[in-house]
Structure formats: C-alpha cells, structure tokens
Design an enzyme around this catalytic site. Structure first.
Site, PDB file in Angstrom:
ATOM      1  N   ASP A   9       0.843  -1.183   0.000  1.00  0.00           N
ATOM      2  CA  ASP A   9       0.000   0.000   0.000  1.00  0.00           C
ATOM      3  C   ASP A   9       0.889   1.246   0.000  1.00  0.00           C
ATOM      4  OD1 ASP A   9      -2.375   1.611   0.431  1.00  0.00           O
ATOM      5  OD2 ASP A   9      -1.692   1.785   2.505  1.00  0.00           O
ATOM      6  N   ASP A  11      -0.210   5.176   0.752  1.00  0.00           N
ATOM      7  CA  ASP A  11      -0.459   6.150   1.817  1.00  0.00           C
ATOM      8  C   ASP A  11      -0.714   5.443   3.144  1.00  0.00           C
ATOM      9  OD1 ASP A  11      -0.354   7.704  -0.411  1.00  0.00           O
ATOM     10  OD2 ASP A  11      -2.421   8.416  -0.328  1.00  0.00           O
TER      11      ASP A  11
END
Length: 355
Positions: A9, A11
C-alpha cells in the site's frame, strides 16, 4: 519461475497519510515512513520484488487533480529509485467507495496478471498495508498479510521476512544415489531423516536438534553394498541446502565455536562461514563401524559438507567410547552452526566486502 512479491500500500505504509485531507497532493505532505527505504533496500537484496497497490479516492476530480498527484507521486518514485528501489508495477484505483467499482481494494481485479499460475511464490509473498482492507486483499489473493502500523514497524517487517524465508530444498540424483534435503533455519520442528543408515540418521538428528533447525532428509541408493556414496552425497546435498538457505550472508554471526562433553568424551568444533572450504579433523576410533556406519566416513561427511557449503570446519574429539566420540562431534558441529547462522544485523561480516 516463482517470484517473491511484496504488494505494498502507498499512503499510510510507504508514505504518511495526512490526517485531515487523506490526499498527498503537495510536497509539504510528502513524508516517508520511518526506515521504509532502508528496509526495502535490504529486502531487495533478499530477492523480493515490489508492487504498489493503492486506492486514491477521487483521483482526477477537481478536488484531487491528476497533475497535483503526479508531481508528488513521481518525486516519491524518484527518491525510491535513487536508492535502487523500483516497483515492478503500480496499480491505482481512482474511484471512491460510493462508485462501487470492480478495481478498488480489497478486490483483486487489478492484480489478475500477478495471480497467473506459475508466477507468484504464494508462500513467500505478502500484502503490506495499514488498513483492514489490505488484510482482506491478502486473504482474497490467498497470501499472508502484514498490517503495518503502531505495533509493526518496517524494521519488524524486515526481520520477519528475512528470517522466515531462510529455507531451501535440494534434490540430487546420480547413478549411485538419490538424495533430497529440505531445511528451515528459523522454524524448528521435529525433523524427518531416513538415509537407510540408522546411525547416520541418529547423527544427523543431533545436527538438527543442536543447531535448532528443521531438517528433512531422504535418500536411496547403493547403501547395502557400501555406505560411502550415501554418506558423501548427503554431505554434499546438505551443504548445498545450508548454503542456499543462508543466502547472501547479510547480518549472520558467521563464526561458531563450541566445546561439549558426552560422558568421558569431549568434542570441539570451530567453524567459519567464510566462502572457503577447509576441514581439520582430529578424532581416533577403535573400530571400523559404529552400528551400520563406517567410522572413516564421519570425517568424509564433514569434508563433503564443507566443500559444498564453502565453509571452514575444525573438529576434534577425544574419548574411549566410539559412539560417544562420534555423537559429541555432531552435537558440537550443530551448536557451532547455531551460533554462526544467527542474524545479528544487516551488514556483511567481513572487511573484504564479500564472503
């Protein structure tokens, strides 16, 4: 060829996620997560490859223009690339939850090309993210998820992945023998050893127990005629398996040394995972055999292992009982191996720059 892939991922995992806007749309908001660059550099050296997968709610809208996103995103990629970290793929869902799209995590639509048969090493690939949706994505991909956050740092992830993957499986077949060795340096469980030479099984078990590693060894061959080929080839294959599992040797202790008694006998082992094969062996046996193992093959076993593993081994033992002398040698080797393979950092333990 199966690949070890980390699906990461963005952010909240690679870079910090702003608490108010959730959008990294200017350079002031770009903050790299602690130790992420160092960790990914080390994991790259351990043959991991990286895929970024991220939900970017409303990307391309007036509230979140594409050009603002690209400025910061491309700068972030340049920073990673300057440290040798390259993402093999970058997968972005621009939709919001209300759009009810088919690509948003935890759905796997964006990952279909990575889930093709024969591509992904599912035992050694992971989803890494800070949200529960990332863990759901891992479940949908049938791989393990690691939830980054308060309780798990990038340093923790580094230790977990490097430690977990020190495994190997080697098969060798000649006209004389078939030998298969599997091992795990960091996940001890009861070993399975069947060489057809019972006393050798007992000695190999000592290595497994006292080095705290898992061993699975199976062999077939001409052991009924003579034990030479079986013992030699098991030494060769075990050495190759250990060498493969240790890998690039980053952070290992490298040296091991141990002295121990077994009743009246005393054995010592000093070893160096040096990249240079050498064996010094000093032990005297009264008889030609212990059980069904020729005593002369004990030294030859360690020679075979040393030359296939490229390590230095010094072994010596004194005593009155051949069984005790032999067993203490294998125990001392196991204890020394345990010391040598421990990971204590991320540097190569040599001034030469290579081992």
């Amino acid at each position: 060829m199966f690949e070890k892939i980390l699906f990461i991922d963005r952010d909240g995992t690679l870079i910090s996620e702003p608490k108010k806007s959730f959008q990294v749309d200017n350079f002031k908001k770009l903050i790299f997560e602690p130790n992420v660059i160092t960790t990914l550099s080390i994991l790259k050296k351990n043959h991991y490859k990286f895929v970024m997968i991220t939900n970017q709610d409303g990307l391309g809208s007036k509230q979140f223009p594409l050009h603002k996103f690209n400025l910061v995103h491309n700068f972030m990629l340049d920073v990673f690339l300057s440290q040798g970290i390259k993402f093999k793929d970058i997968l972005i869902c621009p939709h919001t939850l209300q759009n009810n799209c088919i690509c948003r995590k935890p759905q796997i639509t964006m990952l279909k090309s990575w889930l093709k048969e024969g591509l992904l090493d599912k035992n050694n690939s992971y989803v890494i993210g800070d949200r529960q949706t990332d863990m759901e994505l891992a479940k949908n991909m049938n791989i393990t998820g690691i939830q980054y956050g308060k309780n798990i740092s990038w340093n923790d992830i580094q230790k977990k992945l490097i430690k977990k993957n020190r495994t190997s499986s080697i098969f060798r077949q000649t006209k004389e023998t078939k030998v298969h060795v599997e091992l795990n340096l960091d996940n001890y469980k009861n070993s399975f050893i069947d060489t057809k030479i019972k006393f050798l099984d007992h000695m190999l078990e000592q290595i497994a127990i006292h080095s705290n590693i898992y061993l699975k060894i199976y062999s077939e061959g001409d052991w009924k005629t003579d034990d030479h080929h079986t013992v030699e080839d098991i030494g060769i294959v075990l050495g190759k398996a250990l060498k493969q599992a240790i890998g690039n040797k980053l952070g290992i202790n490298r040296f091991g040394f141990f002295t121990l008694p077994m009743d009246e006998s005393i054995a010592s082992c000093i070893l160096d995972i040096s990249g240079r094969p050498h064996v010094s062996f000093y032990a005297t046996f009264k008889y030609q055999k212990i059980g069904d193992l020729s005593t002369e093959m004990i030294e030859h076993f360690f020679q075979s292992l040393s030359y296939s593993m490229n390590i230095t081994i010094h072994l010596n033992a004194i005593g009155k009982n051949d069984h005790h002398i032999a067993e203490s040698l294998f125990k001392a080797f196991g204890r020394s191996l345990k010391q040598a393979i421990i990971i204590k950092g991320n540097k190569l333990p040599t001034s030469k720059g290579m081992l």
